[in-house]
Scaffold this motif. Structure first.
Motif, PDB file in Angstrom:
ATOM      1  N   GLY A 162       0.717  -1.120   0.072  1.00 37.75           N
ATOM      2  CA  GLY A 162       0.011  -0.041  -0.006  1.00 37.75           C
ATOM      3  C   GLY A 162       0.673   1.281  -0.111  1.00 37.75           C
ATOM      4  O   GLY A 162       2.057   1.338   0.694  1.00 37.75           O
ATOM      5  N   ILE A 163       0.322   2.143  -0.846  1.00 35.65           N
ATOM      6  CA  ILE A 163       1.146   3.551  -0.644  1.00 35.65           C
ATOM      7  C   ILE A 163       0.082   4.761  -0.442  1.00 35.65           C
ATOM      8  O   ILE A 163      -0.970   4.686  -1.036  1.00 35.65           O
ATOM      9  N   VAL A 200       6.762  -4.915  -9.319  1.00 38.14           N
ATOM     10  CA  VAL A 200       7.170  -6.054  -8.637  1.00 38.14           C
ATOM     11  C   VAL A 200       6.020  -7.237  -8.051  1.00 38.14           C
ATOM     12  O   VAL A 200       6.087  -8.283  -8.346  1.00 38.14           O
ATOM     13  N   PHE A 201       5.137  -6.657  -7.649  1.00 35.49           N
ATOM     14  CA  PHE A 201       3.949  -7.208  -7.050  1.00 35.49           C
ATOM     15  C   PHE A 201       2.807  -7.564  -8.221  1.00 35.49           C
ATOM     16  O   PHE A 201       2.039  -8.707  -7.768  1.00 35.49           O
ATOM     17  N   GLY A 202       2.636  -6.884  -9.249  1.00 36.52           N
ATOM     18  CA  GLY A 202       1.631  -7.000 -10.016  1.00 36.52           C
ATOM     19  C   GLY A 202       0.412  -6.106 -10.033  1.00 36.52           C
ATOM     20  O   GLY A 202       0.324  -5.604  -8.797  1.00 36.52           O
ATOM     21  N   ARG A 203      -0.337  -6.121 -11.249  1.00 37.19           N
ATOM     22  CA  ARG A 203      -1.515  -5.262 -11.084  1.00 37.19           C
ATOM     23  C   ARG A 203      -2.602  -5.860 -10.189  1.00 37.19           C
ATOM     24  O   ARG A 203      -2.757  -7.143 -10.109  1.00 37.19           O
ATOM     25  N   GLY A 204      -3.196  -5.191  -9.431  1.00 35.62           N
ATOM     26  CA  GLY A 204      -4.301  -5.558  -8.532  1.00 35.62           C
ATOM     27  C   GLY A 204      -3.686  -5.895  -7.035  1.00 35.62           C
ATOM     28  O   GLY A 204      -4.509  -6.334  -6.349  1.00 35.62           O
ATOM     29  N   TYR A 205      -2.517  -5.834  -6.973  1.00 34.76           N
ATOM     30  CA  TYR A 205      -1.596  -6.377  -5.727  1.00 34.76           C
ATOM     31  C   TYR A 205      -1.119  -5.151  -4.957  1.00 34.76           C
ATOM     32  O   TYR A 205      -0.391  -5.123  -3.980  1.00 34.76           O
ATOM     33  N   ALA A 233      -3.245   0.019  -9.792  1.00 30.08           N
ATOM     34  CA  ALA A 233      -3.416  -0.045  -8.444  1.00 30.08           C
ATOM     35  C   ALA A 233      -4.882   0.275  -8.171  1.00 30.08           C
ATOM     36  O   ALA A 233      -5.590   0.779  -8.862  1.00 30.08           O
ATOM     37  N   GLN A 234      -5.140  -0.348  -7.102  1.00 25.59           N
ATOM     38  CA  GLN A 234      -6.716  -0.226  -6.530  1.00 25.59           C
ATOM     39  C   GLN A 234      -6.818   1.201  -5.581  1.00 25.59           C
ATOM     40  O   GLN A 234      -5.616   1.262  -4.889  1.00 25.59           O
ATOM     41  N   MET A 309     -18.629  -0.443   2.072  1.00 26.21           N
ATOM     42  CA  MET A 309     -18.124  -1.037   3.204  1.00 26.21           C
ATOM     43  C   MET A 309     -16.560  -0.667   3.175  1.00 26.21           C
ATOM     44  O   MET A 309     -16.282  -0.072   2.020  1.00 26.21           O
ATOM     45  N   THR A 310     -15.786  -0.765   4.223  1.00 28.75           N
ATOM     46  CA  THR A 310     -14.503  -0.419   4.001  1.00 28.75           C
ATOM     47  C   THR A 310     -13.735  -1.088   2.890  1.00 28.75           C
ATOM     48  O   THR A 310     -13.743  -2.432   2.727  1.00 28.75           O
ATOM     49  N   SER A 311     -12.915  -0.230   1.933  1.00 24.86           N
ATOM     50  CA  SER A 311     -12.120  -1.206   1.138  1.00 24.86           C
ATOM     51  C   SER A 311     -10.833  -1.296   1.822  1.00 24.86           C
ATOM     52  O   SER A 311     -10.102  -0.465   2.363  1.00 24.86           O
ATOM     53  N   GLY A 312     -10.217  -2.571   1.383  1.00 30.23           N
ATOM     54  CA  GLY A 312      -8.942  -2.764   2.051  1.00 30.23           C
ATOM     55  C   GLY A 312      -8.459  -4.068   1.175  1.00 30.23           C
ATOM     56  O   GLY A 312      -9.040  -4.698   0.567  1.00 30.23           O
ATOM     57  N   CYS A 313      -7.298  -4.395   1.721  1.00 28.73           N
ATOM     58  CA  CYS A 313      -6.606  -5.792   1.293  1.00 28.73           C
ATOM     59  C   CYS A 313      -7.522  -6.997   1.769  1.00 28.73           C
ATOM     60  O   CYS A 313      -8.017  -6.708   2.912  1.00 28.73           O
ATOM     61  N   PRO A 314      -7.578  -7.900   0.917  1.00 30.08           N
ATOM     62  CA  PRO A 314      -8.472  -9.067   1.275  1.00 30.08           C
ATOM     63  C   PRO A 314      -7.776 -10.204   2.031  1.00 30.08           C
ATOM     64  O   PRO A 314      -6.462 -10.142   1.991  1.00 30.08           O
TER      65      PRO A 314
END
Length: 357
Positions: A162-163, A200-205, A233-234, A309-314
Motif C-alpha cells: 500500500g502507498i 514487482v507485485f503485479g497489477r491488483g496487488y 493499483a486499487q 463497506m471499508t475497502s482494503g486488502c483481502p
C-alpha cells in the motif's frame, strides 16, 4: 532495538486498539460485533516520525502531550513483536475466537531512516510465525531504491503493498504533506513508488490510499482514482476525521453525500465498470452522474451496501480483511466506512445520503 525503557522497532511494534483487543491484550467489546479482519502493526521509534503531515496524529510538530497522542483517533499501544507472534502462532483450538477472525497482517512503515531495513526484519519474522498473508504500507520517502526494496519485501514474504498518497492533487499534497508544512514528502516520489510496486507485485496487488475531505473536489478525486487504476493499483478511501493536536484539528469531515458519491466512484472505477470520463460533474466539481443508471451498473452490490463497506486488502478467501472498524468515526448508527455488511436500515440511510449534502 531494545534498551531499558525504550521500545523501538523491529523488536517492538504498535498495534491499533482494535488489534490489541482482538489479541486479548486490551479489554473492550466491538460495536455490532465488528471484529477486525486485519492486524495492523505500526512501526515505532523513540524520535518518532520525521514527516509533518497536517492531518496526522504522528506528525512531527503535533501539539499535545506525547503520552496522550493518538493515531486515527485511538491509542496504539506498543508490544513486543515476539509476544504478538506467539499469540498468533497458537493452534486454532488454543487461539481466542477474535484471533481466529484475523485474515491478514499489515505492517505500516513510518518516515524514519531505520524503517526500510527494520520493515524487512519484521516481515520475515511475521511470515515465519503467522499463517496469514502480509501487506506492507510503505513510506516512499525513505526508500533510496524503491524497486529493489519491493523485491526484497516480496522475497521476505509480503504479498501486497500500500502507498498512502492521501491527498488527491499535487497542490494539496504539497500543502498537506510537503514543503508548505515543512514535510519531506513529494508527489512524484510517491507515484514513482506506486509504479515500481506494481512492477514487482503485479497489477491488483498494490493499493493507493486517498483521503476524502482534504479540500479536493470530487472531480479531483475521481481523476486520481483513475490515475491509480492506470498504474494498475486499487484505490482505498478514507474519510477525513480531525485528529486532536494536528494542524487540521478544526477542519470538519466531508459531508456524507460527498463521501458516498466518492465511494460509488471508487467502487465502479476499481472494478473498471466505468472510466473517469464517464463521470459527470457540476461547475464546482461535484459528481452529478456516472454515465449510466446506478442500479444497472451496481446491480445487487448497491442493495447489499458493498460499495460503502471499508475497502482494503483481502483475506485468502478474497473478502476484505482490512475492515478498520470505526477508523473514520466513533461507533454509532451512521457510519462512513461500514466494517461489516450493512443491514436494511443502514442501506436505507445510505441511499438517502448519496445525493443529499
Amino acid at each position: 532495538m531494545e534498551e531499558a525503557g525504550v521500545m523501538e522497532s523491529p523488536d517492538y511494534v504498535q498495534t491499533s486498539l482494535a488489534g490489541a483487543m482482538a489479541l486479548g491484550l486490551e479489554p473492550g467489546s466491538f460495536y455490532r460485533n465488528a471484529y477486525p479482519g486485519s492486524l495492523n502493526l505500526l512501526m515505532t521509534y523513540r524520535d518518532g516520525c520525521r514527516a509533518n503531515c497536517s492531518y496526522c496524529g504522528l506528525a512531527r510538530q503535533r501539539r499535545g502531550e506525547a503520552d496522550n497522542n493518538t493515531f486515527i483517533r485511538v491509542k496504539w499501544p506498543a508490544y513486543k513483536l515476539a509476544a504478538i507472534m506467539e499469540t498468533l502462532s497458537r493452534p486454532p483450538q488454543a487461539a481466542a475466537a477474535k484471533v481466529q477472525k484475523l485474515g491478514r497482517i499489515c505492517i505500516s512503515m513510518i518516515t524514519h531512516p531505520q524503517a526500510a531495513a527494520d520493515c524487512l526484519t519484521i516481515v520475515r519474522q511475521v511470515q515465519a510465525a503467522a499463517q496469514l498473508p502480509v501487506s506492507v504500507l510503505a513510506s516512499p520517502t525513505v526508500l533510496t531504491d524503491p524497486g529493489t526494496f519491493f523485491q526484497e519485501l516480496k522475497a521476505a514474504g509480503a504479498e501486497r503493498i500500500g502507498i498512502a498518497v492521501d491527498a488527491a492533487t499535487p497542490e494539496l499534497f504539497a500543502a498537506m504533506r510537503g514543503r508548505q508544512v515543512s514535510g519531506p514528502h513529494q508527489w512524484d516520489t510517491y507515484w514513482a513508488a506506486v509504479e515500481q510496486a506494481v512492477r514487482v507485485f503485479g497489477r491488483g496487488y498494490v493499493s493507493v490510499h486517498l483521503i476524502v475531505g482534504l479540500g479536493e473536489t470530487e472531480q479531483n478525486l475521481v481523476q486520481t482514482i483513475g490515475k491509480a487504476g492506470d498504474y494498475g493499483a486499487q484505490a482505498h478511501l478514507f474519510s477525513f476525521c480531525p485528529e486532536p493536536g494536528s494542524l487540521l484539528s478544526q477542519q470538519q469531515p466531508p459531508a456524507y453525500g460527498q463521501y458516498r458519491r466518492c465511494q460509488l466512484a471508487a467502487f465502479l472505477l476499481n472494478r473498471r465498470q466505468i472510466r473517469p470520463d464517464d463521470v459527470s460533474f457540476d461547475m464546482q466539481g461535484k459528481i452529478t452522474g456516472f454515465g449510466h443508471r446506478l442500479n444497472e451498473l451496481l446491480g445487487e452490490n448497491l442493495a447489499s451496501g458493498e460499495p460503502f463497506m471499508t475497502s482494503g486488502c483481502p483475506n485468502r478467501e478474497g473478502c476484505v480483511a482490512c475492515n478498520r472498524p470505526y477508523g473514520n468515526e466513533r461507533p454509532g448508527p451512521v457510519l462512513r466506512n461500514y466494517p461489516f455488511r450493512p443491514e436494511t436500515q443502514d442501506i436505507n440511510i445510505i441511499k438517502g445520503q448519496i445525493w443529499d449534502d
